[in-house]
Design an enzyme around this catalytic site. Structure first.
Site, PDB file in Angstrom:
ATOM      1  N   PHE A  85      61.000  25.470  25.937  1.00 58.95           N
ATOM      2  CA  PHE A  85      61.367  24.987  27.269  1.00 58.95           C
ATOM      3  C   PHE A  85      62.206  26.074  27.924  1.00 58.95           C
ATOM      4  O   PHE A  85      63.360  26.288  27.547  1.00 58.95           O
ATOM      5  CB  PHE A  85      62.156  23.686  27.114  1.00 58.95           C
ATOM      6  CG  PHE A  85      62.513  22.968  28.393  1.00 58.95           C
ATOM      7  CD1 PHE A  85      61.590  22.147  29.017  1.00 58.95           C
ATOM      8  CD2 PHE A  85      63.788  23.073  28.938  1.00 58.95           C
ATOM      9  CE1 PHE A  85      61.922  21.451  30.171  1.00 58.95           C
ATOM     10  CE2 PHE A  85      64.130  22.378  30.090  1.00 58.95           C
ATOM     11  CZ  PHE A  85      63.192  21.572  30.702  1.00 58.95           C
ATOM     12  N   ALA A  86      61.639  26.799  28.890  1.00 58.12           N
ATOM     13  CA  ALA A  86      62.295  27.968  29.471  1.00 58.12           C
ATOM     14  C   ALA A  86      62.824  27.651  30.866  1.00 58.12           C
ATOM     15  O   ALA A  86      62.150  27.892  31.874  1.00 58.12           O
ATOM     16  CB  ALA A  86      61.332  29.149  29.522  1.00 58.12           C
ATOM     17  N   LEU A  87      64.031  27.101  30.899  1.00 59.87           N
ATOM     18  CA  LEU A  87      64.669  26.745  32.166  1.00 59.87           C
ATOM     19  C   LEU A  87      65.879  27.629  32.454  1.00 59.87           C
ATOM     20  O   LEU A  87      66.019  28.170  33.543  1.00 59.87           O
ATOM     21  CB  LEU A  87      65.089  25.268  32.138  1.00 59.87           C
ATOM     22  CG  LEU A  87      65.826  24.733  33.372  1.00 59.87           C
ATOM     23  CD1 LEU A  87      64.918  24.769  34.605  1.00 59.87           C
ATOM     24  CD2 LEU A  87      66.324  23.304  33.121  1.00 59.87           C
ATOM     25  N   GLU A 118      68.769  30.479  32.867  1.00 64.19           N
ATOM     26  CA  GLU A 118      68.797  31.888  33.242  1.00 64.19           C
ATOM     27  C   GLU A 118      70.227  32.390  33.163  1.00 64.19           C
ATOM     28  O   GLU A 118      71.163  31.591  33.079  1.00 64.19           O
ATOM     29  CB  GLU A 118      68.259  32.066  34.663  1.00 64.19           C
ATOM     30  CG  GLU A 118      66.803  31.640  34.826  1.00 64.19           C
ATOM     31  CD  GLU A 118      66.297  31.786  36.251  1.00 64.19           C
ATOM     32  OE1 GLU A 118      65.155  31.392  36.507  1.00 64.19           O
ATOM     33  OE2 GLU A 118      67.058  32.305  37.110  1.00 64.19           O
ATOM     34  N   SER A 152      73.628  25.496  33.537  1.00 61.90           N
ATOM     35  CA  SER A 152      73.757  24.092  33.909  1.00 61.90           C
ATOM     36  C   SER A 152      73.350  23.847  35.358  1.00 61.90           C
ATOM     37  O   SER A 152      72.916  22.749  35.710  1.00 61.90           O
ATOM     38  CB  SER A 152      75.209  23.635  33.693  1.00 61.90           C
ATOM     39  OG  SER A 152      75.530  23.642  32.315  1.00 61.90           O
ATOM     40  N   TRP A 168      68.924  32.149  26.779  1.00 60.08           N
ATOM     41  CA  TRP A 168      69.333  30.997  25.969  1.00 60.08           C
ATOM     42  C   TRP A 168      68.140  30.057  25.753  1.00 60.08           C
ATOM     43  O   TRP A 168      68.285  28.842  25.786  1.00 60.08           O
ATOM     44  CB  TRP A 168      70.501  30.224  26.593  1.00 60.08           C
ATOM     45  CG  TRP A 168      71.553  31.063  27.244  1.00 60.08           C
ATOM     46  CD1 TRP A 168      71.907  31.051  28.559  1.00 60.08           C
ATOM     47  CD2 TRP A 168      72.386  32.042  26.618  1.00 60.08           C
ATOM     48  NE1 TRP A 168      72.899  31.973  28.801  1.00 60.08           N
ATOM     49  CE2 TRP A 168      73.220  32.596  27.618  1.00 60.08           C
ATOM     50  CE3 TRP A 168      72.495  32.519  25.311  1.00 60.08           C
ATOM     51  CZ2 TRP A 168      74.139  33.592  27.349  1.00 60.08           C
ATOM     52  CZ3 TRP A 168      73.426  33.512  25.045  1.00 60.08           C
ATOM     53  CH2 TRP A 168      74.234  34.029  26.050  1.00 60.08           C
ATOM     54  N   GLU A 217      71.512  21.534  27.519  1.00 53.53           N
ATOM     55  CA  GLU A 217      70.928  20.404  28.262  1.00 53.53           C
ATOM     56  C   GLU A 217      71.956  19.709  29.148  1.00 53.53           C
ATOM     57  O   GLU A 217      71.943  18.495  29.325  1.00 53.53           O
ATOM     58  CB  GLU A 217      70.254  19.414  27.299  1.00 53.53           C
ATOM     59  CG  GLU A 217      69.018  19.997  26.644  1.00 53.53           C
ATOM     60  CD  GLU A 217      68.241  19.001  25.819  1.00 53.53           C
ATOM     61  OE1 GLU A 217      68.090  17.849  26.277  1.00 53.53           O
ATOM     62  OE2 GLU A 217      67.783  19.374  24.719  1.00 53.53           O
ATOM     63  N   GLU A 230      81.012  19.073  31.187  1.00 54.64           N
ATOM     64  CA  GLU A 230      81.541  19.000  32.546  1.00 54.64           C
ATOM     65  C   GLU A 230      80.476  18.572  33.551  1.00 54.64           C
ATOM     66  O   GLU A 230      80.756  17.841  34.514  1.00 54.64           O
ATOM     67  CB  GLU A 230      82.120  20.367  32.945  1.00 54.64           C
ATOM     68  CG  GLU A 230      83.357  20.776  32.162  1.00 54.64           C
ATOM     69  CD  GLU A 230      83.058  21.204  30.729  1.00 54.64           C
ATOM     70  OE1 GLU A 230      84.000  21.241  29.917  1.00 54.64           O
ATOM     71  OE2 GLU A 230      81.875  21.502  30.421  1.00 54.64           O
TER      72      GLU A 230
END
Length: 385
Positions: free
Chosen positions: A115-117, A119, A124, A148, A359, A363
């Site tokens: 899952f490449a979200l 950057e 977050s 990451w 994920e 905070e």
């Protein structure tokens, strides 16, 4: 586990999963190379039918899977969860061709998903994506970086989220709008990756996109609506991150109970010391509270409740913070032996830190909870007028 929330079939299944994790999966995990994708472990998850069950599971069943495996083998739990996170967008929004090509391989444990979200400048703050999909004939060229990314750089395919609008990628313009999800095989020209060494060795790395070609056949869902795919996936998996944390907390609590009942000091077992007994009681209470929050969030998801984002955020927030507290307290009760390399608590102590960040950091979860609460309050006030 509380019998009032789980029926006997579920509790028996969880017990069998815990035994499976210790007896079958733990030895395979121990033979793996730290920091690298453990393909034999993923293959074992497929052979045992756990990946098949993962993709047919609701949120509560997913949580039970992750919690139970985490108690016996965190590596097996993480390998299973990453297959789910990486491939769920394919289940959710993939075309018939995409599903036929990849899902059988993922379910069998032969293909590794990612899952490449995230950057470098959009962790977050997922709406601030800068990876660009530049129009090129009938498709696009992906240019930018992801960081990451679990299972990178060794995954077989990546669910990649890129900006297809004309915004500047700073998050201050179109934000979540104009993001598209793509299924990108790892062998696409221009796609390279490097591993990143972490505090707790995990398969995680950075991806570089140098004009990587993608077409309409690679789109997951609709062009410019990929953010919805990402958020739907995360809303399902956030409570199960809490379940992972509960599993680790329970393992640490069990170890602390056994140790303090047997370890003799000051004329008797440690459990006779009020400070120790009260610490154990606090650890157990917080673990059970976290478990119930996780189950409630998962049930809300499965029943289509309107407050899923708030409940998911609460579950992840409280469970991951609780696990950090319980594992730390268990280490303290064990003393120096728990800091020795190879001790189960030394392993948990390193493992438990990351879930408070990935994920959606703690905070961010508080921000989501507050936003949902104020939004509900405003809606109620408007309804009264």
């Amino acid at each position: 586990m509380p019998v009032f929330s789980l029926d006997p079939v579920q509790t028996d299944w969880c017990a069998r999963l815990r035994a499976l994790a210790v007896e079958r999966l733990r030895p395979i995990a121990d033979r793996g190379e730290p920091g690298a994708v453990n393909r034999p472990l993923i293959a074992a998850l497929g052979e045992l039918g756990l990946l098949e069950r993962l993709f047919g599971a609701g949120a509560l069943e997913l949580c039970l899977l992750r919690e139970s495996l985490a108690q016996g083998c965190t590596e097996a739990e993480t390998a299973l969860a990453l297959q789910g996170l990486g491939a769920y967008p394919l289940v959710l929004a993939g075309s018939g061709g995409q599903r036929a090509r990849w899902l059988p391989e993922v379910r069998a444990g032969r293909a590794v998903a990612a899952f490449a979200l995230s950057e470098p400048g959009a962790g977050s703050d997922a709406a601030a994506l800068a990876l660009r999909a530049v129009p090129d004939g009938d498709g696009w060229l992906l240019t930018g970086e992801k960081r990451w990314i679990s299972n990178a750089p060794d995954a077989d395919f990546y669910t990649v989220f890129a900006r297809t609008d004309a915004g500047d990628g700073s998050g201050g313009g179109t934000g979540a709008r104009g993001v598209t999800a793509f299924l990108v095989p790892a062998d696409r020209p221009g796609l390279t990756g490097t591993p990143i060494e972490m505090l707790s060795p995990h398969p995680i790395g950075a991806l570089a996109f140098d004009s990587v070609p993608v077409t309409g056949d690679d789109v997951l869902g609709e062009v410019d609506h990929g953010f919805r795919v990402a958020m739907t996936t995360l809303n399902l998996f956030r409570p199960s991150v809490g379940a992972f944390a509960v599993g680790m907390a329970q393992a640490a609590l069990d170890a602390a109970l056994e140790h303090t009942a047997e370890r003799r000091a000051f004329g008797g077992p440690l459990s006779r010391l009020q400070s120790v007994a009260h610490q154990i009681a606090e650890m157990a209470t917080r673990t059970e509270a976290a478990r119930l929050l996780v189950y409630a969030a998962a049930t809300a998801y499965d029943t289509g409740a309107p407050d899923v984002p708030r409940r998911s955020a609460m579950a992840k927030l409280f469970a991951t913070e609780t696990a950090q507290y319980v594992v730390d307290a268990a280490v303290q009760l064990h003393g120096a032996r728990a800091l020795q390399r190879g001790h189960p608590l030394e392993h948990l102590y390193r493992e438990v830190r990351a879930p408070r960040i990935y994920e959606g950091a703690t905070e961010v979860q508080r921000t989501i909870i507050a936003r949902e609460l104020y939004g509900s309050s405003h809606a109620e006030r408007e309804g009264v007028r």
